[in-house]
Design a protein around this motif. Structure first.
Motif, PDB file in Angstrom:
ATOM      1  N   GLY A   1     -22.239 -10.165  -2.695  1.00 39.21           N
ATOM      2  CA  GLY A   1     -21.001  -9.628  -3.233  1.00 39.21           C
ATOM      3  C   GLY A   1     -19.821  -9.604  -2.280  1.00 39.21           C
ATOM      4  N   GLY A   2     -20.049  -9.996  -1.047  1.00 37.16           N
ATOM      5  CA  GLY A   2     -18.938 -10.026  -0.099  1.00 37.16           C
ATOM      6  C   GLY A   2     -17.957 -11.137  -0.432  1.00 37.16           C
ATOM      7  N   GLY A   3     -16.810 -11.106   0.250  1.00 37.76           N
ATOM      8  CA  GLY A   3     -15.817 -12.138   0.017  1.00 37.76           C
ATOM      9  C   GLY A   3     -14.482 -11.771   0.625  1.00 37.76           C
TER      10      GLY A   3
ATOM     11  N   VAL B   1     -10.694 -10.544  -0.061  1.00 33.23           N
ATOM     12  CA  VAL B   1      -9.867  -9.833  -1.027  1.00 33.23           C
ATOM     13  C   VAL B   1      -8.592  -9.364  -0.346  1.00 33.23           C
ATOM     14  CG1 VAL B   1     -11.796  -9.059  -2.461  1.00 33.23           C
ATOM     15  CG2 VAL B   1     -10.988  -7.621  -0.574  1.00 33.23           C
TER      16      VAL B   1
ATOM     17  N   SER C   1     -10.594  -3.974  -4.949  1.00 34.99           N
ATOM     18  CA  SER C   1     -11.931  -3.391  -4.977  1.00 34.99           C
ATOM     19  C   SER C   1     -12.974  -4.500  -4.867  1.00 34.99           C
ATOM     20  CB  SER C   1     -12.152  -2.606  -6.265  1.00 34.99           C
ATOM     21  OG  SER C   1     -11.264  -1.515  -6.366  1.00 34.99           O
ATOM     22  N   LEU C   2     -14.138  -4.106  -4.396  1.00 33.35           N
ATOM     23  CA  LEU C   2     -15.246  -5.046  -4.264  1.00 33.35           C
ATOM     24  C   LEU C   2     -16.539  -4.242  -4.391  1.00 33.35           C
ATOM     25  CD1 LEU C   2     -15.295  -8.134  -3.636  1.00 33.35           C
ATOM     26  CD2 LEU C   2     -15.678  -7.540  -1.235  1.00 33.35           C
ATOM     27  N   ARG C   3     -17.541  -4.846  -4.998  1.00 34.29           N
ATOM     28  CA  ARG C   3     -18.836  -4.177  -5.082  1.00 34.29           C
ATOM     29  C   ARG C   3     -19.892  -5.029  -4.409  1.00 34.29           C
ATOM     30  NH1 ARG C   3     -22.721  -1.861  -9.939  1.00 34.29           N
ATOM     31  NH2 ARG C   3     -23.325  -4.035 -10.234  1.00 34.29           N
ATOM     32  N   LEU C   4     -20.564  -4.431  -3.451  1.00 39.48           N
ATOM     33  CA  LEU C   4     -21.672  -5.089  -2.781  1.00 39.48           C
ATOM     34  C   LEU C   4     -22.977  -4.647  -3.420  1.00 39.48           C
ATOM     35  CD1 LEU C   4     -20.625  -4.726   0.969  1.00 39.48           C
ATOM     36  CD2 LEU C   4     -19.962  -6.473  -0.691  1.00 39.48           C
TER      37      LEU C   4
ATOM     38  N   GLN D   1     -19.743   0.422  -3.875  1.00 38.94           N
ATOM     39  CA  GLN D   1     -18.460   0.190  -4.536  1.00 38.94           C
ATOM     40  C   GLN D   1     -17.347   0.540  -3.572  1.00 38.94           C
ATOM     41  OE1 GLN D   1     -17.700  -1.031  -7.704  1.00 38.94           O
ATOM     42  NE2 GLN D   1     -15.582  -0.978  -6.977  1.00 38.94           N
TER      43      GLN D   1
ATOM     44  N   ASN E   1     -13.334   0.697  -2.998  1.00 34.43           N
ATOM     45  CA  ASN E   1     -12.011   0.723  -3.621  1.00 34.43           C
ATOM     46  C   ASN E   1     -10.926   0.898  -2.565  1.00 34.43           C
ATOM     47  OD1 ASN E   1     -13.276   0.589  -6.149  1.00 34.43           O
ATOM     48  ND2 ASN E   1     -13.341   2.831  -6.318  1.00 34.43           N
TER      49      ASN E   1
ATOM     50  N   VAL F   1     -17.221  -9.175   4.472  1.00 32.86           N
ATOM     51  CA  VAL F   1     -16.084  -8.701   3.686  1.00 32.86           C
ATOM     52  C   VAL F   1     -14.835  -8.875   4.531  1.00 32.86           C
ATOM     53  CG1 VAL F   1     -14.970  -6.703   2.630  1.00 32.86           C
ATOM     54  CG2 VAL F   1     -17.442  -7.061   2.346  1.00 32.86           C
TER      55      VAL F   1
END
Length: 122
Positions: A8-10, A12, A17-20, A82, A84, A118
């Motif tokens: 789920g990394g990346g 942004v 928001s991102l969820r791992l 999660q 945010n 991330v």
């Protein structure tokens, strides 16, 4: 053989928001508290947060409290982070880890994933 696999990394933008996710196998998942840590280049591994075995209790590091939330699904051996309101200083490799006691120090964790990157841009 115990395996923890993060995903789920990346990349942004700040404010996003991102969820791992972390998939666990090879252990009795509900016996372990699950922690998240992160490490940026040239820094020590930093505690992000931990969730109890049942999922009813969580505790977070000062730098993420109020922005990040940990949850778990014991039926599917999954733990989530999660994130945010991401900031540039959240840029790091994020790791999930399993621990029988729920400590906040990396040394207390028996098993680690390989990490997921991330990157938060401004």
């Amino acid at each position: 053989q115990v395996q923890l696999v993060e995903s789920g990394g990346g990349l942004v933008q700040a404010g996003a928001s991102l969820r791992l996710s972390c998939a666990a196998s090879g252990l009795t998942f509900s016996d372990y508290a699950m922690g998240w840590f992160r490490q940026a280049p040239g820094t020590e591994r930093e505690f992000v947060g931990v969730i109890s075995r049942s999922g009813t209790s969580t505790y977070y590091g000062d730098s993420v409290r109020g922005r990040f939330t940990i949850s778990r699904d014991n039926a599917n051996n999954m733990v989530y982070l999660q994130m945010n309101s991401l900031k540039r200083e959240d840029t790091a490799v994020y790791y999930c880890a399993a621990n029988l006691r729920g400590t906040t120090t990396p040394r207390g964790y028996e098993y680690w994933g390989q990490g997921t990157q991330v990157t938060v841009s401004s």
